[in-house]
Design an enzyme around this catalytic site. Structure first.
Site, PDB file in Angstrom:
ATOM      1  CG  HIS A 134      31.031  72.517  64.322  1.00 34.69           C
ATOM      2  ND1 HIS A 134      32.036  72.477  63.387  1.00 34.69           N
ATOM      3  CD2 HIS A 134      30.544  73.786  64.316  1.00 34.69           C
ATOM      4  CE1 HIS A 134      32.162  73.682  62.842  1.00 34.69           C
ATOM      5  NE2 HIS A 134      31.266  74.492  63.386  1.00 34.69           N
TER       6      HIS A 134
ATOM      7  CD  GLU B  73      27.584  76.038  61.636  1.00 31.48           C
ATOM      8  OE1 GLU B  73      27.979  77.188  61.804  1.00 31.48           O
ATOM      9  OE2 GLU B  73      28.202  75.041  62.030  1.00 31.48           O
TER      10      GLU B  73
HETATM   11  C1  PEP Z   1      31.409  77.667  62.277  1.00 31.50           C
HETATM   12  O1  PEP Z   1      32.538  77.188  62.330  1.00 31.50           O
HETATM   13  O2  PEP Z   1      30.458  77.083  62.792  1.00 31.50           O
HETATM   14  C2  PEP Z   1      31.230  78.938  61.596  1.00 31.50           C
HETATM   15  C3  PEP Z   1      30.025  79.381  61.406  1.00 31.50           C
HETATM   16  O3  PEP Z   1      32.386  79.573  61.204  1.00 31.50           O
HETATM   17  P1  PEP Z   1      32.493  80.935  60.354  1.00 31.50           P
HETATM   18  O4  PEP Z   1      31.561  81.941  60.997  1.00 31.50           O
HETATM   19  O5  PEP Z   1      33.917  81.331  60.465  1.00 31.50           O
HETATM   20  O6  PEP Z   1      32.057  80.616  58.960  1.00 31.50           O
END
Ligand code: PEP
Length: 257
Positions: free
Chosen positions: A95, A167
């Site tokens: 992550h 992400e």
């Molecule tokens: C994350 O921390 O992986 C994440 C997607 O957070 P958020 O949905 O708050 O952007």
């Protein structure tokens, strides 16, 4: 593998009582669908109690991280076996919080991925570019490099399940998701990077690519209509039971085919 994955990452936001209360709240109103896998990743310390509360619920449990060795003198670390003992089927790997605050590298993601697959847990491997990389025109390079370093040298039989979470780091926790078409494009880039490593049929069988970054029950629809986006990783919105259940309901509505 499932059609769609909705994965909650509770990070280090809740104490034990808050975690159990939130889990019970979600569990009470949760309705399962065969097409949508719902996974909750609470803190390590709440996993045993949440596993007990889970009972026969079809909500799955995951960890936010794992170590790559099976056993030994690794102070502070948690093994795959320990996670399985407390009911985990999934674990997040790499992550961006871990990469940022704990200097976790792609090499570490690779070691973790190997061990997780060996132990029959489902890895959720996180990749994504920084804002600077995007500004410099390096977003594709950044994710292809992360995928290549994490995945190269892994032998797959076709029975494994691997989730890759795209992400964009600068969007996480910002309250503003990226445009869904842009996310779809990056999913295509990741899929091609996987096909460059593994045979096409193995890639189709073993991988699902999901999006993470400021998802909520309103914007999720725009993501799930994209052909390559097979779910979402949810941070902030997963801490609100109604919002999270709204996300799960939208997933069931949008993509149950
Ligand atoms: C994350 O921390 O992986 C994440 C997607 O957070 P958020 O949905 O708050 O952007």
């Amino acid at each position: 593998m499932k059609n769609i994955y909705i994965i909650a990452n509770w990070k280090m936001q809740l104490n034990l009582k808050e975690s159990i209360d939130l889990f019970n709240n979600i569990k009470q109103k949760f309705s399962h669908s065969e097409d949508v896998e719902t996974v909750i990743c609470p803190s390590y310390i709440s996993l045993p109690d949440i596993n007990r509360c889970k009972g026969g619920s079809k909500i799955r449990l995951g960890a936010q991280d794992v170590f790559w060795e099976d056993v030994g003198a690794y102070t502070g670390e948690i093994s795959c076996e320990m996670l399985k003992d407390v009911g985990c089927n999934y674990t997040i790997i790499g992550h961006s919080d871990r990469r940022k605050y704990f200097k976790e590298s792609d090499e570490m993601a690779h070691y973790k991925l190997r061990t997780v697959l060996k132990n029959s847990l489902v890895p959720i491997v996180c990749v994504g570019e920084t804002f600077q990389e995007r500004q410099e025109g390096k977003k594709e390079y950044a994710v292809i490099s992360q995928i290549t370093k994490a995945m190269s040298g892994i032998d797959l039989l076709g029975t494994e399940e691997i989730i890759v979470a795209y992400e964009p780091i600068w969007v996480i926790g910002s309250g503003r998701a990226i445009n869904a078409e842009e996310a779809e494009y990056m999913h295509q880039v990741i899929k091609q990077a996987l096909i460059d490593i593994f045979p096409v049929d193995i890639t189709e069988k073993c991988f699902r690519i999901i999006y993470g970054g400021s998802i909520n029950q309103t914007n999720i629809k725009t993501f799930l209509v994209q052909p390559n986006i097979k779910g979402v990783l949810v941070g902030g919105a997963s801490l609100n039971p109604d919002e999270f259940l709204g996300i799960v309901s939208e997933a069931k509505r949008e993509k149950c085919y």
